[in-house]
Design an enzyme around this catalytic site. Structure first.
Site, PDB file in Angstrom:
ATOM      1  N   ASP A   1      57.630  41.168 -24.917  1.00 18.19           N
ATOM      2  CA  ASP A   1      58.687  42.013 -24.371  1.00 18.19           C
ATOM      3  C   ASP A   1      58.140  42.707 -23.124  1.00 18.19           C
ATOM      4  OD1 ASP A   1      60.486  43.993 -23.695  1.00 18.19           O
ATOM      5  OD2 ASP A   1      60.873  44.635 -25.745  1.00 18.19           O
TER       6      ASP A   1
ATOM      7  N   LYS B   1      65.565  45.387 -16.968  1.00  9.12           N
ATOM      8  CA  LYS B   1      65.369  46.566 -16.113  1.00  9.12           C
ATOM      9  C   LYS B   1      65.198  46.196 -14.641  1.00  9.12           C
ATOM     10  CE  LYS B   1      63.879  49.720 -19.742  1.00  9.12           C
ATOM     11  NZ  LYS B   1      65.175  50.382 -19.867  1.00  9.12           N
TER      12      LYS B   1
ATOM     13  N   PHE C   1      59.095  49.835 -29.128  1.00  2.45           N
ATOM     14  CA  PHE C   1      60.430  50.154 -28.635  1.00  2.45           C
ATOM     15  C   PHE C   1      60.990  48.904 -27.978  1.00  2.45           C
ATOM     16  CE2 PHE C   1      63.669  51.391 -25.645  1.00  2.45           C
ATOM     17  CZ  PHE C   1      64.471  52.195 -26.443  1.00  2.45           C
TER      18      PHE C   1
END
Length: 411
Positions: A236, A265, A151
């Site tokens: 990531d 984030k 993801f």
């Protein structure tokens, strides 16, 4: 025609507000039936005044809790001075942010962006440019190897290499240039890498897949393989980074230094969207003016908040808390195995918990937790994920685990 009378938002109930969203909001999310109006630290409050312990933390965007005083102070101070210039001009906050973030991560250069998906897209562009300019891959032949069940976001390029049909189906034609191999499989990865490979792009821990932690040595193997084959290792760390796993970065657990890190984030402290591509000078240095950009990327408000986030991480306090309380989380979940939990994976204050399907889906368990005053979210099937703010206390964490036990006992 007489305009309909509108009830002021502040006097609407949760049910009123949920109904009001239905005709006007695109249905790209399926939220749990709670309407949050206020928050502080690890707790949120709905419009009726009910309080909930937040065990999701905005998918790690709220690593430092809601409205952390140092981050709110940094934002307030910057709001009184300057919020946006665009990158057409310099601003007085960006250099310090870039310098300190590069130092924190052990890298040379920073490309500031806004969202995690933007960071991934930017990393892909950088890798391709590096492949053509430095590695000598023929034009338009560069490939990037990724892992199944990944993801990295939901843009059209990113869903082109997703194996999640919910995110992918109906959005073709897809962008070429990607090879998908099983996660945690070095042999498959090696077989997919060739002279056209610009980069290997993976999550050090797969979050959306259910907090899947690879075998010890996998990340080291990825690093050795990419060195040997002359391609980039892009990690990531948008969900896994910035303290979540008990280290600054998830790759730190194996002492691995990728060529490129993707951050987001938590970098915005739960206040503004902030992301960054951080990497070696000879990699990020391939970009030239006009080849990539963002109106808001690196804006003064984002840089001020991002710098305050880096300051919090520089102390090491949050990494230590995640490691210490991660043991409490792991032990508490281990006690529930065979009592409704069929398995789990955890690293620091992050866990994917597989619930016995006979007791309900992940969403149904999350709704049960909501009734207990705990916010959590499902991933797939009967799996839920737990990712509380790193500011959570041991007592709060134990309370959340007790709530999970009660929900499972009612199944």
């Amino acid at each position: 025609m007489t305009a309909p009378t509108r009830v002021p938002v502040r006097t609407r109930t949760s049910a009123d507000l949920i109904r009001a969203e239905e005709p006007v909001l695109a249905h790209n999310y399926h939220p749990l039936p709670v309407v949050v109006a206020r928050a502080e630290g690890t707790w949120v409050e709905d419009v009726e005044g009910r309080r909930y312990l937040d065990m999701l933390a905005g998918y790690s965007a709220l690593n430092f809790g809601h409205r952390h005083p140092a981050l709110v102070e940094a934002a307030h101070a910057q709001l009184d001075r300057l919020t946006l210039t665009s990158r057409a001009f310099h601003n007085d906050r960006l250099a310090e942010f870039a310098e300190r973030l590069a130092q924190l991560t052990g890298q040379d250069m920073v490309l500031p962006m806004n969202t995690g998906a933007e960071a991934v897209e930017s990393g892909i562009k950088v890798a391709r440019k590096w492949a053509y300019d430095v590695k000598g891959v023929p034009a338009d032949r560069a490939t990037i190897v990724v892992a199944a069940d990944n993801f990295h976001g939901r843009t059209t390029t990113i869903v082109s290499f997703s194996t999640d049909e919910t995110a992918r189906s109906g959005f073709g034609p897809f962008t070429p240039g990607f090879r998908v191999v099983p996660y945690n499989d070095l042999a498959a990865l090696e077989a997919a890498v060739d002279e056209t490979t610009a980069a290997v792009l993976i999550e050090p821990i797969q979050g959306e897949a259910g907090v899947v932690v690879p075998d010890e040595g996998y990340l080291t193997g990825v690093r050795e393989l990419t060195h040997r084959e002359g391609c980039l290792f892009i990690a990531d760390e948008i969900q896994s980074g910035l303290g979540r796993t008990g280290r600054t970065l998830a790759v730190d657990h194996e002492g691995v230094v990728p060529d490129v890190l993707l951050l987001g984030k938590a970098l915005g402290g739960g206040i503004v969207p902030v992301s960054a591509v951080v990497g070696r000078r000879d990699v990020l240095g391939v970009l030239r003016p006009g080849e990539h950009g963002s109106t808001f990327g690196g804006n003064p408000l984002a840089a001020a908040v991002g710098t305050a986030v880096v300051e919090l991480l520089e102390t090491g306090e949050f990494q230590r808390r995640a490691a210490e309380l991660g043991t409490v989380l792991r032990d508490g979940l281990a006690d529930l195995v065979g009592k409704g939990v069929v398995g789990f994976r955890s690293r620091g204050l992050w866990a994917g918990v597989d619930i016995d399907p006979a007791l309900g889906t992940g969403r149904e368990i999350s709704q049960g937790l909501l009734g207990e005053g705990v916010l959590a979210k499902d991933t797939h099937g009967s799996t839920i994920r737990l990712a509380p703010p790193l500011t959570i206390t041991e007592a709060e964490l134990v309370s959340a685990l007790g709530a999970l036990a009660r929900v499972l006992g009612r199944g």
